[in-house]
Design an enzyme around this catalytic site. Structure first.
Site, PDB file in Angstrom:
ATOM      1  N   GLU A   1     -11.905   6.484  -3.235  1.00 23.43           N
ATOM      2  CA  GLU A   1     -10.404   6.018  -3.437  1.00 23.43           C
ATOM      3  C   GLU A   1     -10.514   4.516  -3.775  1.00 23.43           C
ATOM      4  O   GLU A   1     -10.988   3.688  -3.278  1.00 23.43           O
ATOM      5  CB  GLU A   1      -9.491   5.975  -2.187  1.00 23.43           C
ATOM      6  CG  GLU A   1      -8.328   5.364  -2.011  1.00 23.43           C
ATOM      7  CD  GLU A   1      -7.156   5.873  -2.982  1.00 23.43           C
ATOM      8  OE1 GLU A   1      -6.592   5.069  -3.465  1.00 23.43           O
ATOM      9  OE2 GLU A   1      -7.266   7.265  -3.161  1.00 23.43           O
TER      10      GLU A   1
ATOM     11  N   CYS B   1      -2.905   3.072   1.401  1.00 27.24           N
ATOM     12  CA  CYS B   1      -3.740   3.911   0.753  1.00 27.24           C
ATOM     13  C   CYS B   1      -3.219   5.276   0.668  1.00 27.24           C
ATOM     14  O   CYS B   1      -2.295   5.631   1.551  1.00 27.24           O
ATOM     15  CB  CYS B   1      -5.377   4.118   1.701  1.00 27.24           C
ATOM     16  SG  CYS B   1      -6.295   5.373   1.023  1.00 27.24           S
TER      17      CYS B   1
ATOM     18  N   CYS C   1      -5.905   7.580   3.841  1.00 29.84           N
ATOM     19  CA  CYS C   1      -6.039   7.465   5.405  1.00 29.84           C
ATOM     20  C   CYS C   1      -4.710   6.795   5.677  1.00 29.84           C
ATOM     21  O   CYS C   1      -4.600   5.717   6.355  1.00 29.84           O
ATOM     22  CB  CYS C   1      -7.071   6.422   5.812  1.00 29.84           C
ATOM     23  SG  CYS C   1      -7.563   5.225   4.416  1.00 29.84           S
TER      24      CYS C   1
ATOM     25  N   HIS D   1      -3.439   3.500   8.749  1.00 32.92           N
ATOM     26  CA  HIS D   1      -2.865   2.294   8.667  1.00 32.92           C
ATOM     27  C   HIS D   1      -1.509   2.054   9.449  1.00 32.92           C
ATOM     28  O   HIS D   1      -0.914   1.224  10.007  1.00 32.92           O
ATOM     29  CB  HIS D   1      -2.520   1.908   7.136  1.00 32.92           C
ATOM     30  CG  HIS D   1      -3.854   1.489   6.751  1.00 32.92           C
ATOM     31  ND1 HIS D   1      -4.683   0.667   6.744  1.00 32.92           N
ATOM     32  CD2 HIS D   1      -4.438   2.196   5.585  1.00 32.92           C
ATOM     33  CE1 HIS D   1      -5.675   0.379   5.896  1.00 32.92           C
ATOM     34  NE2 HIS D   1      -5.686   1.532   5.272  1.00 32.92           N
TER      35      HIS D   1
ATOM     36  N   ARG E   1     -13.203   5.691   8.356  1.00 33.40           N
ATOM     37  CA  ARG E   1     -14.175   5.132   7.672  1.00 33.40           C
ATOM     38  C   ARG E   1     -14.774   3.885   8.492  1.00 33.40           C
ATOM     39  O   ARG E   1     -15.502   3.215   8.124  1.00 33.40           O
ATOM     40  CB  ARG E   1     -13.650   4.545   6.387  1.00 33.40           C
ATOM     41  CG  ARG E   1     -13.560   5.724   5.392  1.00 33.40           C
ATOM     42  CD  ARG E   1     -12.631   5.294   4.063  1.00 33.40           C
ATOM     43  NE  ARG E   1     -12.317   6.259   3.500  1.00 33.40           N
ATOM     44  CZ  ARG E   1     -11.413   7.497   3.643  1.00 33.40           C
ATOM     45  NH1 ARG E   1     -10.545   7.272   4.794  1.00 33.40           N
ATOM     46  NH2 ARG E   1     -11.433   8.269   2.879  1.00 33.40           N
TER      47      ARG E   1
ATOM     48  N   SER F   1     -13.734  -0.401   4.756  1.00 31.86           N
ATOM     49  CA  SER F   1     -14.493  -0.676   3.471  1.00 31.86           C
ATOM     50  C   SER F   1     -14.716  -2.279   3.134  1.00 31.86           C
ATOM     51  O   SER F   1     -15.514  -2.371   2.263  1.00 31.86           O
ATOM     52  CB  SER F   1     -13.727  -0.009   2.193  1.00 31.86           C
ATOM     53  OG  SER F   1     -13.910   1.545   2.628  1.00 31.86           O
TER      54      SER F   1
ATOM     55  N   CYS G   1     -13.184   3.559   0.401  1.00 29.63           N
ATOM     56  CA  CYS G   1     -11.718   3.275   0.395  1.00 29.63           C
ATOM     57  C   CYS G   1     -11.424   1.946  -0.383  1.00 29.63           C
ATOM     58  O   CYS G   1     -11.061   1.027   0.677  1.00 29.63           O
ATOM     59  CB  CYS G   1     -11.110   3.782   1.575  1.00 29.63           C
ATOM     60  SG  CYS G   1      -9.091   3.976   1.183  1.00 29.63           S
TER      61      CYS G   1
ATOM     62  N   CYS H   1      -7.674   0.450   0.163  1.00 30.46           N
ATOM     63  CA  CYS H   1      -7.618  -0.113   1.530  1.00 30.46           C
ATOM     64  C   CYS H   1      -8.302  -1.720   1.600  1.00 30.46           C
ATOM     65  O   CYS H   1      -7.759  -2.356   2.202  1.00 30.46           O
ATOM     66  CB  CYS H   1      -8.293   0.587   2.413  1.00 30.46           C
ATOM     67  SG  CYS H   1      -7.480   2.145   2.810  1.00 30.46           S
TER      68      CYS H   1
END
Length: 577
Positions: A14, A62, A65, A69, A481, A504, A548, A551
């Site tokens: 992503e 994102c 996910c 969030h 993640r 990330s 990601c 993110c």
């Protein structure tokens, strides 16, 4: 003479990510730099907003996910205002979270990371009968591996291969690479599960939508609890969740875990898979409340891979800095005080290895300057890996019996030593083991919810925000993640400042002021690459983190300065900055 190899963009993630490594004549990576080449601006949008509206915006960080969030942003507001949500709301949030994990992890392994392990072209030469029989080696109840099933899989992919445009979703890969270890039959088994996982991910998304209204971007969380009252009181809706959950659990055990065991058997000596991790510090936060004050996974951190000691988290020691990030303020700051004023300096002229091994002119990272839109989060000035591996290691070190039994059972069944956990193989297996633990235990929340509803049907606490007071709070936990935290400051009843430190960002962080690399970069240093024109090993390691980047990148200006201006030509529809 050292050569510079650039992988840009790294696909099947992503967002946009660039990996650049310096490789010696022996094929070993001497240095590595990872750069995010896009940014987002949701923290700016949050400023001045009613805190109740911000979580709905933050889930737009994102497209994968979203619930993560949404949940942590809602928790941040609740923490700031001191709101204690009802137990029913906690348990419903856990059920939604379980659906997300059971969706996210299989999608990652099969559709994003799978082709790093599975040679699709090799599967076309497999013997279906041998493959069908082999599947029983890894599980007593194989899924989708009957002889006729496997013949259909081969026919489907063969049609792609005959197409003038090539292998379709499997095009432009390094098929036949020397580091692929599966036999044709094993490749066919995994390929069949790749296709089956497309169907299963739809089912997992439906699970979350039962309570969330939709997926992605569910709508049922509110500051104080949840709004899906009619769904949790409807036996049909609850039964639908249960049935889909059990089907997903079956796929996780008899396809996903089976393929991980197969990978552990065949890849246990492959260099890029068993290379020790570069950062051996691991950070995780408690997640999955399945009963009152009962969580599946624990909080804490471990240092230098030492599982005999686990430490409590001191949130005041979390900082972000931007020594090598495209922002003006370099100093390490706690997220409540974060400054993120963009300062883009771009790349420098250089040379890198082309697809045929020739040196070509390129734009390269300047290792002495700024080279990424991702900041460098640190805990007590130390880089940390977050993610399913960190989650399991911390819980294991805490003495969490559920986690210890799952990890020890996997190591015993595969014959792997404990040290194998601290590798790309360990990280990939940890993601599957975390999913297995959730599939086997998350229904405790389901059962506790049913029991609690018999005596208490509260689902939301009142919202109280005094405009004459200032508040600060954070929502923290472990998402697919890794450790995610949203930080909010409220003043005059609206958002004064907002920051999100996402998994990330921890893992993909560039070097800090002390020259400490983040996990991505540190993992690549010392890596042996078989063919620098086909750097599959680089992609395999990076993919194991499930990046990601949408993110991870963020921008805000706490002083309210204008960051950019866009003008659209109404005649031609063109856009200029």
């Amino acid at each position: 003479m050292a050569k510079r190899v650039v992988v840009d963009p790294i696909t099947r993630i992503e967002g946009h990510l660039r990996a650049e490594v310096v490789v010696g004549d022996d094929g070993v990576v001497q240095d590595a730099y990872v750069s995010s080449t896009l940014w987002r601006g949701l923290e700016v949008i949050a400023k001045g907003r009613d805190p109740r509206n911000v979580p709905l915006m933050m889930q737009r960080i994102c497209g994968v996910c979203t619930y993560s969030h949404y949940l942590k942003s809602t928790m941040a507001v609740e923490d700031a205002l001191g709101i204690k949500i009802p137990l029913n709301a906690e348990l419903v949030r856990t059920l939604m979270n379980a659906a997300l994990f059971m969706h996210d992890h299989p999608v990652h392994f099969y559709h994003l990371h799978g082709v790093d392990w599975v040679d699709i072209v090799s599967a076309l030469s497999a013997d279906e009968k041998k493959a069908s029989e082999l599947a029983f080696k890894y599980t007593d109840n194989p899924i989708g591996t009957g002889v006729n099933d496997l013949k259909k899989v081969k026919e489907t992919v063969a049609k792609f291969a005959k197409n003038p445009q090539g292998l379709g979703p499997f095009a432009n890969a390094y098929w036949g690479h020397s580091t692929y270890k599966f036999t044709p039959e094993q490749n066919l088994i995994a390929l069949s599960h790749y296709l089956k996982a497309l169907e299963m991910q739809r089912m997992a998304a439906q699970m979350l939508a039962i309570f969330g209204g939709k997926q992605p971007h569910p709508q049922s969380l509110v500051v104080g609890g949840v709004s899906c009252v009619m769904d949790i009181l409807d036996p049909a809706r609850m039964g639908e969740y249960m049935v889909k959950f059990q089907k997903m659990a079956d796929f996780i055990e008899n396809a996903y875990m089976a393929d991980i065991k197969m990978a552990a058997e065949m890849y246990k000596t492959e260099g890029s898979v068993v290379k020790p991790v570069g950062v051996k510090n691991f950070l995780a936060y408690k997640e999955f409340m399945v009963g009152k004050d009962e969580y599946l996974f624990d909080s804490g951190y471990i240092l230098n891979g030492d599982l005999t000691k686990v430490f409590d988290i001191d949130e005041s020691k979390i900082t972000e800095e931007a020594t090598h990030s495209w922002y003006a303020d370099d100093e390490a700051l706690h997220p409540y005080e974060g400054k993120t004023n963009p300062k883009y300096t771009g790349f420098v002229d250089g040379e890198s290895v082309g697809p045929d091994g020739e040196m070509t002119h390129s734009k390269n990272i300047d290792p002495k300057g700024k080279y990424s839109w991702i900041k460098s989060p640190r805990y007590d000035d130390k880089p940390m890996e977050v993610g399913p591996l960190a989650c399991l290691l911390v819980s294991y070190a805490r003495g969490n019996k559920i986690v210890q039994d799952a990890v020890n059972g996997f190591l015993k069944e595969t014959g792997l030593p404990v040290g194998a956990l601290f590798t790309t193989l360990g990280r990939t297996a940890a993601r599957a083991l975390q999913t297995k633990i959730i599939a086997e235990n998350a229904l405790k929340a389901f059962n506790n919810l049913i029991e609690n509803l018999k005596v208490d049907q509260e689902t939301c606490a009142p919202y109280v925000c005094d405009k004459n007071k200032e508040y600060r709070g954070r929502g923290m936990g472990d998402v697919p993640r890794g450790m995610l935290s949203h930080w909010i400051r409220i003043k005059n009843g609206v958002v004064e400042n907002y920051q999100a430190i996402v998994p990330s960002t921890w893992n993909a962080s560039p070097e800090d002021a002390k020259g400490q690399k983040g996990p991505y970069e540190a993992d690549l240093v010392g890596l042996k690459i078989a063919d620098i024109t086909k750097p599959l090993e680089i992609i395999r390691i990076i993919h194991s983190y499930d990046p990601c980047i949408a993110c991870a990148v963020h921008v805000m200006d706490t002083k309210g300065n204008k960051l950019s201006e866009y003008k659209v030509d109404p005649l031609y529809g063109s856009c200029s900055v």
